[in-house]
Design a protein around this motif. Structure first.
Motif, PDB file in Angstrom:
ATOM      1  N   GLU A  45       0.692  -1.175   0.049  1.00  0.00           N
ATOM      2  CA  GLU A  45      -0.045  -0.149  -0.034  1.00  0.00           C
ATOM      3  C   GLU A  45       0.827   1.382   0.017  1.00  0.00           C
ATOM      4  O   GLU A  45       0.643   2.065  -0.612  1.00  0.00           O
ATOM      5  N   ASN A  46       1.972   1.340   0.627  1.00  0.00           N
ATOM      6  CA  ASN A  46       2.579   2.469   0.938  1.00  0.00           C
ATOM      7  C   ASN A  46       3.562   2.786  -0.754  1.00  0.00           C
ATOM      8  O   ASN A  46       3.462   3.884  -1.135  1.00  0.00           O
ATOM      9  N   PHE A  47       3.976   1.824  -1.307  1.00  0.00           N
ATOM     10  CA  PHE A  47       4.486   1.906  -2.677  1.00  0.00           C
ATOM     11  C   PHE A  47       3.363   2.444  -3.606  1.00  0.00           C
ATOM     12  O   PHE A  47       3.631   3.454  -4.306  1.00  0.00           O
ATOM     13  N   ALA A  48       2.305   2.101  -3.613  1.00  0.00           N
ATOM     14  CA  ALA A  48       1.041   2.321  -4.325  1.00  0.00           C
ATOM     15  C   ALA A  48       0.846   3.808  -4.160  1.00  0.00           C
ATOM     16  O   ALA A  48       0.677   4.726  -5.033  1.00  0.00           O
ATOM     17  N   LYS A  49       0.624   4.264  -2.867  1.00  0.00           N
ATOM     18  CA  LYS A  49       0.328   5.600  -2.633  1.00  0.00           C
ATOM     19  C   LYS A  49       1.473   6.480  -2.855  1.00  0.00           C
ATOM     20  O   LYS A  49       1.128   7.706  -3.351  1.00  0.00           O
ATOM     21  N   ALA A  50       2.846   5.916  -2.668  1.00  0.00           N
ATOM     22  CA  ALA A  50       3.837   7.060  -2.910  1.00  0.00           C
ATOM     23  C   ALA A  50       4.078   7.218  -4.598  1.00  0.00           C
ATOM     24  O   ALA A  50       4.322   8.229  -5.150  1.00  0.00           O
ATOM     25  N   GLY A  52       1.013   7.557  -6.396  1.00  0.00           N
ATOM     26  CA  GLY A  52      -0.216   8.430  -6.557  1.00  0.00           C
ATOM     27  C   GLY A  52      -1.271   7.501  -6.788  1.00  0.00           C
ATOM     28  O   GLY A  52      -2.489   8.182  -7.002  1.00  0.00           O
ATOM     29  N   TYR A  53      -1.254   6.183  -6.340  1.00  0.00           N
ATOM     30  CA  TYR A  53      -2.573   5.443  -6.273  1.00  0.00           C
ATOM     31  C   TYR A  53      -3.280   5.388  -4.886  1.00  0.00           C
ATOM     32  O   TYR A  53      -2.488   5.514  -3.907  1.00  0.00           O
ATOM     33  N   GLU A  54      -4.529   4.893  -4.913  1.00  0.00           N
ATOM     34  CA  GLU A  54      -5.200   4.730  -3.459  1.00  0.00           C
ATOM     35  C   GLU A  54      -4.691   3.458  -3.037  1.00  0.00           C
ATOM     36  O   GLU A  54      -4.853   3.562  -1.562  1.00  0.00           O
ATOM     37  N   SER A  55      -4.532   2.125  -3.655  1.00  0.00           N
ATOM     38  CA  SER A  55      -4.209   1.108  -3.251  1.00  0.00           C
ATOM     39  C   SER A  55      -3.255   0.331  -4.190  1.00  0.00           C
ATOM     40  O   SER A  55      -3.275   0.671  -5.356  1.00  0.00           O
ATOM     41  N   VAL A  56      -2.782  -0.883  -3.965  1.00  0.00           N
ATOM     42  CA  VAL A  56      -2.209  -1.880  -4.767  1.00  0.00           C
ATOM     43  C   VAL A  56      -3.412  -2.183  -5.776  1.00  0.00           C
ATOM     44  O   VAL A  56      -3.014  -2.251  -7.033  1.00  0.00           O
ATOM     45  N   GLU A  61      -5.382  -2.017 -11.397  1.00  0.00           N
ATOM     46  CA  GLU A  61      -6.252  -1.555 -12.362  1.00  0.00           C
ATOM     47  C   GLU A  61      -6.023  -0.341 -13.297  1.00  0.00           C
ATOM     48  O   GLU A  61      -6.175  -0.399 -14.442  1.00  0.00           O
ATOM     49  N   LYS A  62      -5.220   0.564 -12.833  1.00  0.00           N
ATOM     50  CA  LYS A  62      -4.969   1.971 -13.636  1.00  0.00           C
ATOM     51  C   LYS A  62      -3.685   1.556 -14.402  1.00  0.00           C
ATOM     52  O   LYS A  62      -3.287   2.520 -15.096  1.00  0.00           O
ATOM     53  N   THR A  63      -3.001   0.685 -14.135  1.00  0.00           N
ATOM     54  CA  THR A  63      -1.746   0.339 -15.024  1.00  0.00           C
ATOM     55  C   THR A  63      -2.193  -0.854 -16.132  1.00  0.00           C
ATOM     56  O   THR A  63      -2.727  -0.480 -17.127  1.00  0.00           O
ATOM     57  N   ILE A  64      -1.816  -1.904 -15.775  1.00  0.00           N
ATOM     58  CA  ILE A  64      -1.872  -3.036 -16.811  1.00  0.00           C
ATOM     59  C   ILE A  64      -3.244  -3.625 -16.473  1.00  0.00           C
ATOM     60  O   ILE A  64      -3.781  -4.623 -17.426  1.00  0.00           O
ATOM     61  N   GLY A  65      -3.995  -3.640 -15.416  1.00  0.00           N
ATOM     62  CA  GLY A  65      -4.978  -4.440 -15.075  1.00  0.00           C
ATOM     63  C   GLY A  65      -4.791  -5.293 -14.352  1.00  0.00           C
ATOM     64  O   GLY A  65      -3.858  -6.181 -14.543  1.00  0.00           O
TER      65      GLY A  65
END
Length: 99
Positions: A45-50, A52-56, A61-65
């Motif tokens: 979750e920290n990597f995702a938030k850093a 700009g995403y809300e969660s993993v 979903e917003k990258t390759i799905g």
């Protein structure tokens, strides 16, 4: 990220796991000691938030799905490799090899 503010999470003969704060968010890295210079970042979750995403799940979903991650890696990999230029390289086991 300042090298002075690192926190060792785990150290063994194979790798070191270290955390640094990026914009106040702890990011976990794994540095392999096998002479390969491989550095990986924990996909949490920290990597995702850093990034700009809300969660993993949001990041997937917003990258390759999520479906593509499932097809290629059997899910979102736990670790992602990074190179000296800061590029990310997803590595994982081919799900066709799963038992």
């Amino acid at each position: 990220m300042s090298m002075r503010h690192k926190k060792f999470i785990e150290r063994n003969e194979r790798y070191d796991i270290v955390q640094w704060k990026f914009k106040g968010i702890p990011i976990t890295f794994r540095f392999w000691k096998n002479g390969s210079q491989i550095a990986e970042i924990k996909v949490d979750e920290n990597f995702a938030k850093a990034n700009g995403y809300e969660s993993v799940e949001d990041m997937a979903e917003k990258t390759i799905g999520q479906a593509k991650f499932n097809e290629m890696f059997g899910g979102v990999p736990e670790w992602i490799r990074t190179d000296a230029e800061g590029n990310f390289i997803f590595v994982g086991m081919n799900p066709m090899l799963f038992n």
